[in-house]
Design a protein around this motif. Structure first.
Motif, PDB file in Angstrom:
ATOM      1  N   ALA A   1       0.783  -1.236   0.000  1.00 56.89           N
ATOM      2  CA  ALA A   1       0.000   0.000   0.000  1.00 56.89           C
ATOM      3  C   ALA A   1       0.817   1.291   0.000  1.00 56.89           C
ATOM      4  N   LEU A   2       2.135   1.188   0.048  1.00 53.56           N
ATOM      5  CA  LEU A   2       2.945   2.392   0.253  1.00 53.56           C
ATOM      6  C   LEU A   2       2.712   3.456  -0.814  1.00 53.56           C
ATOM      7  N   ASP A   3       2.616   3.064  -2.064  1.00 55.49           N
ATOM      8  CA  ASP A   3       2.431   4.049  -3.134  1.00 55.49           C
ATOM      9  C   ASP A   3       1.102   4.785  -2.980  1.00 55.49           C
ATOM     10  N   SER A   4       0.061   4.076  -2.573  1.00 58.72           N
ATOM     11  CA  SER A   4      -1.234   4.719  -2.372  1.00 58.72           C
ATOM     12  C   SER A   4      -1.208   5.700  -1.212  1.00 58.72           C
ATOM     13  N   ILE A   5      -0.434   5.364  -0.184  1.00 62.38           N
ATOM     14  CA  ILE A   5      -0.324   6.261   0.969  1.00 62.38           C
ATOM     15  C   ILE A   5       0.378   7.550   0.579  1.00 62.38           C
ATOM     16  N   ASP A   6       1.261   7.468  -0.434  1.00 65.17           N
ATOM     17  CA  ASP A   6       2.033   8.631  -0.871  1.00 65.17           C
ATOM     18  C   ASP A   6       2.706   9.273   0.337  1.00 65.17           C
ATOM     19  N   PRO A   7       3.651   8.559   0.951  1.00 66.46           N
ATOM     20  CA  PRO A   7       4.158   8.940   2.273  1.00 66.46           C
ATOM     21  C   PRO A   7       4.917  10.259   2.354  1.00 66.46           C
ATOM     22  N   GLY A   8       5.417  10.749   1.230  1.00 60.85           N
ATOM     23  CA  GLY A   8       6.176  12.000   1.282  1.00 60.85           C
ATOM     24  C   GLY A   8       7.598  11.810   1.778  1.00 60.85           C
ATOM     25  N   ILE A   9       8.047  10.548   1.830  1.00 57.38           N
ATOM     26  CA  ILE A   9       9.405  10.245   2.281  1.00 57.38           C
ATOM     27  C   ILE A   9       9.811   8.916   1.666  1.00 57.38           C
ATOM     28  N   ALA A  10      11.062   8.787   1.284  1.00 54.22           N
ATOM     29  CA  ALA A  10      11.553   7.514   0.745  1.00 54.22           C
ATOM     30  C   ALA A  10      11.567   6.470   1.849  1.00 54.22           C
ATOM     31  N   TRP A  11      11.359   5.207   1.479  1.00 56.07           N
ATOM     32  CA  TRP A  11      11.288   4.153   2.486  1.00 56.07           C
ATOM     33  C   TRP A  11      12.547   4.095   3.336  1.00 56.07           C
ATOM     34  N   GLU A  12      13.703   4.183   2.720  1.00 54.16           N
ATOM     35  CA  GLU A  12      14.962   4.103   3.464  1.00 54.16           C
ATOM     36  C   GLU A  12      15.078   5.247   4.475  1.00 54.16           C
ATOM     37  N   ALA A  13      14.637   6.436   4.074  1.00 53.34           N
ATOM     38  CA  ALA A  13      14.682   7.587   4.979  1.00 53.34           C
ATOM     39  C   ALA A  13      13.694   7.409   6.129  1.00 53.34           C
ATOM     40  N   TRP A  14      12.531   6.830   5.833  1.00 58.49           N
ATOM     41  CA  TRP A  14      11.543   6.573   6.872  1.00 58.49           C
ATOM     42  C   TRP A  14      12.088   5.584   7.907  1.00 58.49           C
ATOM     43  N   ILE A  15      12.690   4.492   7.436  1.00 60.00           N
ATOM     44  CA  ILE A  15      13.237   3.496   8.350  1.00 60.00           C
ATOM     45  C   ILE A  15      14.360   4.097   9.197  1.00 60.00           C
ATOM     46  N   GLU A  16      15.158   4.944   8.594  1.00 64.03           N
ATOM     47  CA  GLU A  16      16.214   5.603   9.363  1.00 64.03           C
ATOM     48  C   GLU A  16      15.599   6.496  10.446  1.00 64.03           C
ATOM     49  N   ALA A  17      14.516   7.208  10.112  1.00 60.42           N
ATOM     50  CA  ALA A  17      13.838   8.057  11.091  1.00 60.42           C
ATOM     51  C   ALA A  17      13.253   7.221  12.224  1.00 60.42           C
ATOM     52  N   VAL A  18      12.667   6.068  11.885  1.00 65.96           N
ATOM     53  CA  VAL A  18      12.123   5.172  12.917  1.00 65.96           C
ATOM     54  C   VAL A  18      13.235   4.727  13.858  1.00 65.96           C
ATOM     55  N   SER A  19      14.387   4.413  13.302  1.00 69.26           N
ATOM     56  CA  SER A  19      15.503   3.908  14.108  1.00 69.26           C
ATOM     57  C   SER A  19      16.073   4.954  15.049  1.00 69.26           C
ATOM     58  N   LYS A  20      15.767   6.227  14.802  1.00 72.00           N
ATOM     59  CA  LYS A  20      16.295   7.314  15.633  1.00 72.00           C
ATOM     60  C   LYS A  20      15.230   7.954  16.517  1.00 72.00           C
ATOM     61  N   ALA A  21      14.055   7.349  16.570  1.00 71.73           N
ATOM     62  CA  ALA A  21      12.976   7.886  17.399  1.00 71.73           C
ATOM     63  C   ALA A  21      13.297   7.663  18.877  1.00 71.73           C
ATOM     64  N   ASP A  22      12.506   8.256  19.750  1.00 71.71           N
ATOM     65  CA  ASP A  22      12.705   8.086  21.188  1.00 71.71           C
ATOM     66  C   ASP A  22      12.418   6.637  21.585  1.00 71.71           C
ATOM     67  N   GLU A  23      13.205   6.121  22.519  1.00 72.36           N
ATOM     68  CA  GLU A  23      13.023   4.742  22.955  1.00 72.36           C
ATOM     69  C   GLU A  23      11.836   4.623  23.890  1.00 72.36           C
ATOM     70  N   SER A  24      11.100   3.525  23.750  1.00 73.91           N
ATOM     71  CA  SER A  24       9.927   3.255  24.573  1.00 73.91           C
ATOM     72  C   SER A  24      10.158   1.995  25.378  1.00 73.91           C
ATOM     73  N   GLU A  25       9.835   2.048  26.675  1.00 75.30           N
ATOM     74  CA  GLU A  25       9.997   0.867  27.514  1.00 75.30           C
ATOM     75  C   GLU A  25       9.104  -0.280  27.041  1.00 75.30           C
ATOM     76  N   THR A  26       7.910   0.067  26.564  1.00 76.07           N
ATOM     77  CA  THR A  26       6.970  -0.953  26.109  1.00 76.07           C
ATOM     78  C   THR A  26       7.371  -1.525  24.759  1.00 76.07           C
ATOM     79  N   HIS A  27       7.811  -0.641  23.842  1.00 77.75           N
ATOM     80  CA  HIS A  27       8.055  -1.062  22.466  1.00 77.75           C
ATOM     81  C   HIS A  27       9.473  -1.568  22.224  1.00 77.75           C
ATOM     82  N   GLY A  28      10.443  -1.065  22.978  1.00 77.54           N
ATOM     83  CA  GLY A  28      11.821  -1.497  22.779  1.00 77.54           C
ATOM     84  C   GLY A  28      12.650  -0.502  21.987  1.00 77.54           C
ATOM     85  N   LYS A  29      13.841  -0.907  21.626  1.00 74.55           N
ATOM     86  CA  LYS A  29      14.768  -0.027  20.931  1.00 74.55           C
ATOM     87  C   LYS A  29      14.247   0.352  19.548  1.00 74.55           C
ATOM     88  N   PRO A  30      14.325   1.647  19.212  1.00 73.20           N
ATOM     89  CA  PRO A  30      13.894   2.074  17.875  1.00 73.20           C
ATOM     90  C   PRO A  30      14.619   1.351  16.750  1.00 73.20           C
TER      91      PRO A  30
END
Length: 250
Positions: free
Chosen positions: A191-220
């Motif tokens: 579905a990614l193309d339909s969502i038209d995310p406004g960001i390349a997938w690789e850049a999005w994953i990099e942003a996810v990896s640098k988000a704030d850490e959550s005790e419930t969710h684990g390491k970004p």
């Protein structure tokens, strides 16, 4: 013994939720669990996901509802091909903090298993800066929890969580959340193309990896790993977080 019980449940689920029917080759869940990765063959899912107008609550509501329709179409077909019963969750959208499962805090979206409801809160920062992919992820991730509910994973998780030690509880929560991330990635693979995310997938994953850490969710970095694994694998068999090493889910 307790962890292995949940692993058995997960393996059963993986065996039932086969790769997306649109995926070339119909790769088996066993291939996914063995770590085989492939990004080819996923047919795009065409969904009508509207633009978001700056500062518009109505626009954000429309966006969330369109995302829900898109996720519903994807998972309904996936379950049907696997021969599993599927029901759509209720989706509620509010600007307040109250929901059917209590107060909405944190990231602004919750899944309520008993009510089978995804509760989304429109946040002020989203009105000021409506980053499409970030907002879309509220639906995609919580729908992953609904998939876990329908396949019995949430029930198995709950049975193991209550008697577990604090450390074991943390690991169980991380495995649960990272599987939901992976399921979101599987959905994005179509579905990614339909969502038209406004960001390349690789850049999005990099942003996810640098988000704030959550005790419930684990390491970004691990959340990013599992979301990317689901996206590149394109099938639920790639989402076995239950037998993964602790270092991949902490």
């Amino acid at each position: 013994m307790r962890v292995s019980h949940l692993a058995v449940v997960m393996c059963m689920v993986a065996g039932l939720l086969v790769p997306s029917p649109a995926r070339a080759g119909q790769r088996t869940a066993h291939a996914g669990l063995s770590g085989e990765m492939s990004s080819g063959g996923v047919m795009p899912l065409e969904c009508d996901v509207p633009a978001i107008r700056l500062g518009s609550v109505a626009s954000l509501r429309s966006f969330h509802h369109a995302m829900a329709d898109c996720a519903d179409r994807f998972w309904a077909v996936t379950f049907a091909v696997a021969g599993l019963a599927y029901t759509r969750p209720t989706v509620t959208i509010t600007t307040g903090t109250d929901s059917v499962c209590g107060t909405i805090t944190g990231n602004g979206a919750h899944y309520c298993p008993e009510q089978r409801t995804i509760a989304v809160r429109i946040m002020r920062h989203e009105l000021r800066d409506p980053f499409r992919m970030n907002i879309a992820h509220s639906i995609a991730h919580e729908w992953g929890h609904h998939v876990q509910q329908l396949t019995g994973v949430l029930g198995a998780h709950e049975a193991l969580y209550a008697p577990a030690s604090e450390r074991a509880r943390t690991l169980l929560s991380h495995r649960l959340e990272m599987q939901a991330e992976c399921y979101a990635g599987v959905f994005y693979s179509a579905a990614l193309d339909s969502i038209d995310p406004g960001i390349a997938w690789e850049a999005w994953i990099e942003a996810v990896s640098k988000a704030d850490e959550s005790e419930t969710h684990g390491k970004p970095s691990n959340l990013a790993l599992w979301q990317d694994r689901g996206f590149r694998g394109g099938a639920t068999g790639f989402c076995d977080t239950w037998t993964a090493g602790d270092s991949q889910v902490t």
